[in-house]
Design a protein around this motif. Structure first.
Motif, short mmCIF file in Angstrom:
data_model
loop_
_atom_site.label_atom_id
_atom_site.label_comp_id
_atom_site.label_asym_id
_atom_site.label_seq_id
_atom_site.Cartn_x
_atom_site.Cartn_y
_atom_site.Cartn_z
N SER A 41 0.87 -1.16 0.00
CA SER A 41 0.00 0.00 0.00
C SER A 41 0.92 1.22 0.00
CB SER A 41 -0.89 0.00 1.24
OG SER A 41 -1.70 -1.15 1.25
N VAL A 42 1.12 1.77 -1.17
CA VAL A 42 2.10 2.86 -1.27
C VAL A 42 1.50 4.08 -1.94
CG1 VAL A 42 4.06 1.28 -1.38
CG2 VAL A 42 3.03 2.07 -3.48
N ARG A 43 2.03 5.19 -1.54
CA ARG A 43 1.81 6.45 -2.23
C ARG A 43 3.18 6.87 -2.71
NH1 ARG A 43 -1.82 9.08 2.43
NH2 ARG A 43 -3.69 7.88 2.03
N PRO A 44 3.48 6.62 -3.97
CA PRO A 44 4.83 6.93 -4.44
C PRO A 44 5.22 8.38 -4.17
CG PRO A 44 3.60 5.70 -6.09
CD PRO A 44 2.63 6.06 -5.00
N MET A 45 6.43 8.54 -3.69
CA MET A 45 7.00 9.86 -3.43
C MET A 45 8.09 10.10 -4.48
SD MET A 45 7.22 9.83 0.73
CE MET A 45 8.13 8.29 0.85
N LEU A 46 7.67 10.13 -5.74
CA LEU A 46 8.63 10.20 -6.84
C LEU A 46 9.49 11.45 -6.78
CD1 LEU A 46 6.48 8.76 -9.76
CD2 LEU A 46 8.26 7.62 -8.43
N ASP A 47 9.01 12.51 -6.15
CA ASP A 47 9.83 13.71 -6.02
C ASP A 47 10.98 13.50 -5.05
OD1 ASP A 47 7.84 13.51 -4.02
OD2 ASP A 47 8.11 15.62 -3.49
N LYS A 48 10.89 12.44 -4.20
CA LYS A 48 11.93 12.17 -3.22
C LYS A 48 12.71 10.89 -3.51
CE LYS A 48 9.48 14.53 0.47
NZ LYS A 48 8.87 14.43 1.78
N THR A 49 11.99 9.82 -3.91
CA THR A 49 12.64 8.53 -4.12
C THR A 49 11.78 7.63 -4.98
OG1 THR A 49 13.59 6.58 -3.03
CG2 THR A 49 11.68 7.57 -1.98
N ARG A 50 12.41 6.74 -5.74
CA ARG A 50 11.69 5.72 -6.50
C ARG A 50 11.54 4.43 -5.68
NH1 ARG A 50 15.48 5.16 -10.59
NH2 ARG A 50 14.51 3.18 -11.08
N VAL A 51 12.19 4.38 -4.50
CA VAL A 51 12.09 3.22 -3.62
C VAL A 51 10.74 3.29 -2.91
CG1 VAL A 51 13.06 2.04 -1.61
CG2 VAL A 51 14.58 3.12 -3.27
N VAL A 52 9.94 2.21 -2.99
CA VAL A 52 8.63 2.21 -2.35
C VAL A 52 8.58 1.32 -1.11
CG1 VAL A 52 7.36 2.86 -4.42
CG2 VAL A 52 7.76 0.44 -3.94
N ALA A 53 9.50 0.37 -1.01
CA ALA A 53 9.50 -0.51 0.16
C ALA A 53 10.84 -1.23 0.24
CB ALA A 53 8.37 -1.53 0.09
#
Length: 90
Positions: A41-53
């Motif tokens: 269950s992720v909300r991508p933070m693409l402005d900060k990182t491409r790592v989701v887990a």
């Protein structure tokens, strides 16, 4: 295995006998490959990182005697897997 979604303090724990419900018996030189999934269950933070887990864990196993059925020890051996990351593609 522990799975931690980036930005969350919670960790999901996945555990149980076998690998994806199987308990392979390997002879010397043999290997076992599998594919599994993990719900994130992720909300991508693409402005900060491409790592989701990130995920880490261990496998427990026993060595079997010559008959291929009798464990040589009652104490399982452990193979630890270092942390690895779930990364969104570019």
């Amino acid at each position: 295995f522990e799975i931690q979604t980036v930005g969350s303090a919670n960790k999901d724990v996945v555990q149980g006998p076998g690998v994806t419900g199987r308990q392979p018996v390997l002879k010397p030189g043999e290997s076992f490959e599998y594919t599994s999934t993990a719900p994130l269950s992720v909300r991508p933070m693409l402005d900060k990182t491409r790592v989701v887990a990130r995920m880490s864990g261990e496998y427990n196993f026993v060595q079997l005697g010559e008959d291929g059925k009798t464990p040589l020890s009652s104490t399982p051996l452990k193979a630890e897997l270092g942390a690895f990351h779930f990364i969104l593609p570019e």
